[in-house]
Design an enzyme around this catalytic site. Sequence first.
Site, mmCIF file in Angstrom:
data_model
loop_
_atom_site.group_PDB
_atom_site.id
_atom_site.type_symbol
_atom_site.label_atom_id
_atom_site.label_comp_id
_atom_site.label_asym_id
_atom_site.label_seq_id
_atom_site.Cartn_x
_atom_site.Cartn_y
_atom_site.Cartn_z
ATOM 1 N N SER A 173 0.627 -1.312 0.169
ATOM 2 C CA SER A 173 -0.189 0.023 0.111
ATOM 3 C C SER A 173 0.600 1.405 -0.089
ATOM 4 O O SER A 173 1.566 1.300 -0.820
ATOM 5 C CB SER A 173 -0.810 0.038 1.291
ATOM 6 O OG SER A 173 -1.822 0.900 0.830
ATOM 7 N N ASP A 192 -10.101 -4.067 -5.163
ATOM 8 C CA ASP A 192 -9.373 -3.161 -4.306
ATOM 9 C C ASP A 192 -10.425 -1.916 -3.995
ATOM 10 O O ASP A 192 -10.525 -1.340 -4.989
ATOM 11 C CB ASP A 192 -8.079 -2.860 -4.575
ATOM 12 C CG ASP A 192 -7.518 -1.798 -3.606
ATOM 13 O OD1 ASP A 192 -8.082 -1.426 -2.675
ATOM 14 O OD2 ASP A 192 -5.943 -1.944 -3.566
ATOM 15 N N HIS A 245 -7.952 -5.297 -1.028
ATOM 16 C CA HIS A 245 -6.631 -4.359 -0.633
ATOM 17 C C HIS A 245 -5.640 -5.154 0.184
ATOM 18 O O HIS A 245 -4.728 -4.997 -0.143
ATOM 19 C CB HIS A 245 -7.133 -2.961 -0.168
ATOM 20 C CG HIS A 245 -5.993 -2.077 0.080
ATOM 21 N ND1 HIS A 245 -5.589 -1.449 -1.055
ATOM 22 C CD2 HIS A 245 -5.245 -1.472 1.217
ATOM 23 C CE1 HIS A 245 -4.312 -0.621 -0.686
ATOM 24 N NE2 HIS A 245 -4.295 -0.673 0.594
#
Length: 343
Positions: free
Chosen positions: A157, A270, A299
């Site tokens: 991320s 996501d 995600h």
Amino acid sequence: MKSRKFFFSIFSIVIILVILVFSLRIYNDYKYKDINVLNFPKYYKDVTNISLYPTDIDGVDVTYVDEGRMQGFRFVPKKKSHKGLVICYGGSEGSPNFESAKRLAEEGYETFALFMFGMKNQEPTLTKIPLEQFEDVINYINKNIKDNKPISVLGASKGAEYALNLACKYPEIDNLILISPSSYNFAGLDFKDYGSSWTYKGKQLPYIDTKKSSFSSFLKNIIVPTIIKSPISYKETYKSAIEQDPSSQEKLIPVKNVKANILMIVGEDDLMWDSFAMAQKIKEKNPNAKIYSYKGAGHIFAGNGVLNLGRIRIATGGTIEGNEKARSESRKTIATFLKENHK
């Protein structure tokens, strides 16, 4: 008389709206009360509390490294079976991605789980983080580790956004593993000290200003869900911020000349940000990059796509089955990539 009717009508509408909001909050509390109860390690309650991290790991020596802006854990397998190092970074939660470093160390890699911010000698929050802090990592490696090539960096991320920027500046990085990555530099997450997530040589890197996303998207996906306690989705906010920025191309991470081998792991569902589309954008600029995408995955490759954080719920995307499958298959993909590049 007319004014009394008008005010009565307004009052009635307000009462109805209040009842509706409270009804929806009660409904959502019931709907999501038992959902996505993930067994996160206890250190996620306070990721900067070093004492919460388990350092007694069979077959692996774990020490804490405190070297200037290099802060985090070093994992040395008692039987190191792969050349070089793997450096792991977590995401916006501020963790050092301890679990990935631990797992890879148990597989025979010497690894590091490093903090990006929040620790001694670092920025206190995720904003204006200097890329130069990686130079402390390079210096430590060169001084203390003989078998120090190749170097792979794994980021998840915001950690993937960070890792990709590092590879643009530091050719010492041979391989990149980007999980749910970004192709853009976004604003930091400190709204009191607002600015770019990253700096280099004292200057903020050009960034997408998420405050300038469309109001309708912000209202629909963040404000209303917050009020009625349904899951918040940030995906459209990031997407609209890009679309509304006339100079968005200048905010792309300059990956064209990155020499490192790049592996990207993404969930096609996501809902935090559109990592699938952004991975494709990275590949456009760097055709040698590889994308492994997973249908039905979100995600974080965990749970049913909703993350309960007490006061709020965040939509991360995916289904239980899709996330579990993506987690298992992506670990095999990462293992293959590392074996190929750490011979």
